[in-house]
Scaffold this motif. Structure first.
Motif, short mmCIF file in Angstrom:
data_model
loop_
_atom_site.label_atom_id
_atom_site.label_comp_id
_atom_site.label_asym_id
_atom_site.label_seq_id
_atom_site.Cartn_x
_atom_site.Cartn_y
_atom_site.Cartn_z
N ARG A 1 69.70 6.35 -8.57
CA ARG A 1 70.54 6.81 -7.47
C ARG A 1 71.78 7.55 -7.93
O ARG A 1 72.36 8.33 -7.19
CB ARG A 1 70.95 5.61 -6.60
CG ARG A 1 69.79 4.96 -5.86
CD ARG A 1 68.99 5.97 -5.08
NE ARG A 1 67.91 5.38 -4.29
CZ ARG A 1 66.86 6.04 -3.89
NH1 ARG A 1 66.72 7.32 -4.22
NH2 ARG A 1 65.92 5.45 -3.17
N SER A 2 72.20 7.30 -9.16
CA SER A 2 73.40 7.96 -9.67
C SER A 2 73.34 8.00 -11.18
O SER A 2 72.82 7.06 -11.81
CB SER A 2 74.65 7.20 -9.21
OG SER A 2 75.83 7.75 -9.75
N ARG B 1 76.41 5.79 -17.86
CA ARG B 1 76.01 4.76 -16.89
C ARG B 1 75.07 5.35 -15.86
O ARG B 1 75.09 6.56 -15.59
CB ARG B 1 77.23 4.15 -16.20
CG ARG B 1 78.02 5.14 -15.35
CD ARG B 1 79.35 4.55 -14.91
NE ARG B 1 80.19 4.24 -16.06
CZ ARG B 1 81.25 3.45 -16.00
NH1 ARG B 1 81.59 2.88 -14.88
NH2 ARG B 1 81.99 3.26 -17.09
N VAL C 1 72.94 4.19 -11.96
CA VAL C 1 72.71 3.22 -10.91
C VAL C 1 71.23 3.29 -10.54
O VAL C 1 70.72 4.35 -10.19
CB VAL C 1 73.58 3.50 -9.67
CG1 VAL C 1 73.20 2.55 -8.52
CG2 VAL C 1 75.06 3.36 -10.01
N GLU D 1 68.28 1.58 -8.10
CA GLU D 1 68.09 0.77 -6.90
C GLU D 1 66.95 -0.22 -7.11
O GLU D 1 65.81 0.18 -7.40
CB GLU D 1 67.80 1.66 -5.70
CG GLU D 1 67.70 0.88 -4.39
CD GLU D 1 67.46 1.78 -3.19
OE1 GLU D 1 66.66 1.39 -2.32
OE2 GLU D 1 68.07 2.88 -3.15
N GLY E 1 71.84 -1.45 -5.39
CA GLY E 1 72.14 -0.55 -6.49
C GLY E 1 72.69 -1.31 -7.68
O GLY E 1 73.74 -1.95 -7.60
N MET E 2 71.98 -1.27 -8.78
CA MET E 2 72.38 -1.98 -10.01
C MET E 2 73.04 -0.98 -10.96
O MET E 2 72.42 0.00 -11.37
CB MET E 2 71.16 -2.60 -10.69
CG MET E 2 70.29 -3.43 -9.79
SD MET E 2 70.85 -5.11 -9.58
CE MET E 2 70.50 -5.82 -11.17
N LEU E 3 74.31 -1.23 -11.32
CA LEU E 3 75.02 -0.38 -12.26
C LEU E 3 74.70 -0.83 -13.68
O LEU E 3 74.92 -1.99 -14.05
CB LEU E 3 76.53 -0.46 -12.03
CG LEU E 3 77.42 0.27 -13.04
CD1 LEU E 3 77.18 1.77 -12.98
CD2 LEU E 3 78.89 -0.04 -12.80
N HIS F 1 75.30 0.14 -17.79
CA HIS F 1 75.95 0.92 -18.83
C HIS F 1 74.91 1.27 -19.88
O HIS F 1 74.13 0.42 -20.30
CB HIS F 1 77.10 0.11 -19.44
CG HIS F 1 78.19 -0.19 -18.47
ND1 HIS F 1 79.31 0.60 -18.32
CD2 HIS F 1 78.32 -1.19 -17.56
CE1 HIS F 1 80.08 0.10 -17.38
NE2 HIS F 1 79.51 -1.00 -16.90
#
Length: 205
Positions: A10-11, A16, A18, A20, A25-27, A29
């Protein structure tokens, strides 16, 4: 422990991403090369490790179990935390980490931002018998990232160098030197390989 995550990306940031997972949404690193290998909307599968602190829960994502294993084992050395372990994997591939430690290659270890000569010597002393033998064939994974056509890799590598602590001018000069060989090679460049080449140009901090 969260051993892996799978889901659409998603990002994407410099270090890092993100992902889903089940609507959440799991961030994670990551190394710059892992982040660069992913694309918005694609499904990603990343090996993970969760670092628990009194005031935080931080999830780290890797393109392979081998990277995750190295990330975890180097943190058994006094003074090495998650950020330094991730910086090490940003500079050296897992098999190169093993070779440097088992072969007492202090010069290679000190190319990692934050690791000086004494730290490298301590790492060799404490890990030489733990690090294991070189794997028979480490498969290319999500950390093997192509940079795309048209020299887009320059921006990715430059941003990664700045993120690792070098100045914009130092990063620009290192990328320019690496570009002399990369742009004439014909094949699509590989972000991970080019980042390591740029770090070799910069030398130990």
């Amino acid at each position: 422990m969260i051993a892996s995550v799978r889901g659409p990306v998603r990002s994407i940031g410099l270090d890092r991403v993100v992902v889903e997972v089940g609507g959440v949404g799991m961030l994670l690193h990551t190394t710059p090369a892992t982040a660069a290998s992913l694309h918005h909307g694609q499904e990603a599968l990343l090996s993970t490790t969760l670092v628990v602190r009194e005031d935080s829960l931080t999830l780290y994502g890797f393109g392979s179990d081998d990277e995750r294993d190295i990330f975890e084992v180097v943190q058994t050395v006094s003074g090495v935390g998650p950020r330094l372990a991730l910086a090490m994997l940003s500079v050296l591939a897992p098999d190169r980490v093993r070779a440097a430690i088992s072969g007492s290659d202090i010069a290679a270890l000190t190319t990692v931002p934050g690791i000086g000569k004494k730290g490298a010597e301590r790492m060799v002393l404490e890990l030489r018998d733990k690090i294991g033998v070189l794997p028979g064939g480490v498969a290319a994974s999500a950390t093997t990232a192509t940079a795309g056509r048209g020299g887009a890799w320059r921006e990715q590598v430059g941003e990664a160098l700045v993120g690792l602590g070098w100045s914009a001018k130092q990063a620009e000069d290192a990328v320019a030197r690496v570009a002399e060989g990369a742009d004439g090679a014909g094949a699509e460049p590989n972000v991970s390989d080019l980042l390591r080449a740029a770090l070799r140009e910069l030398g130990p901090r």
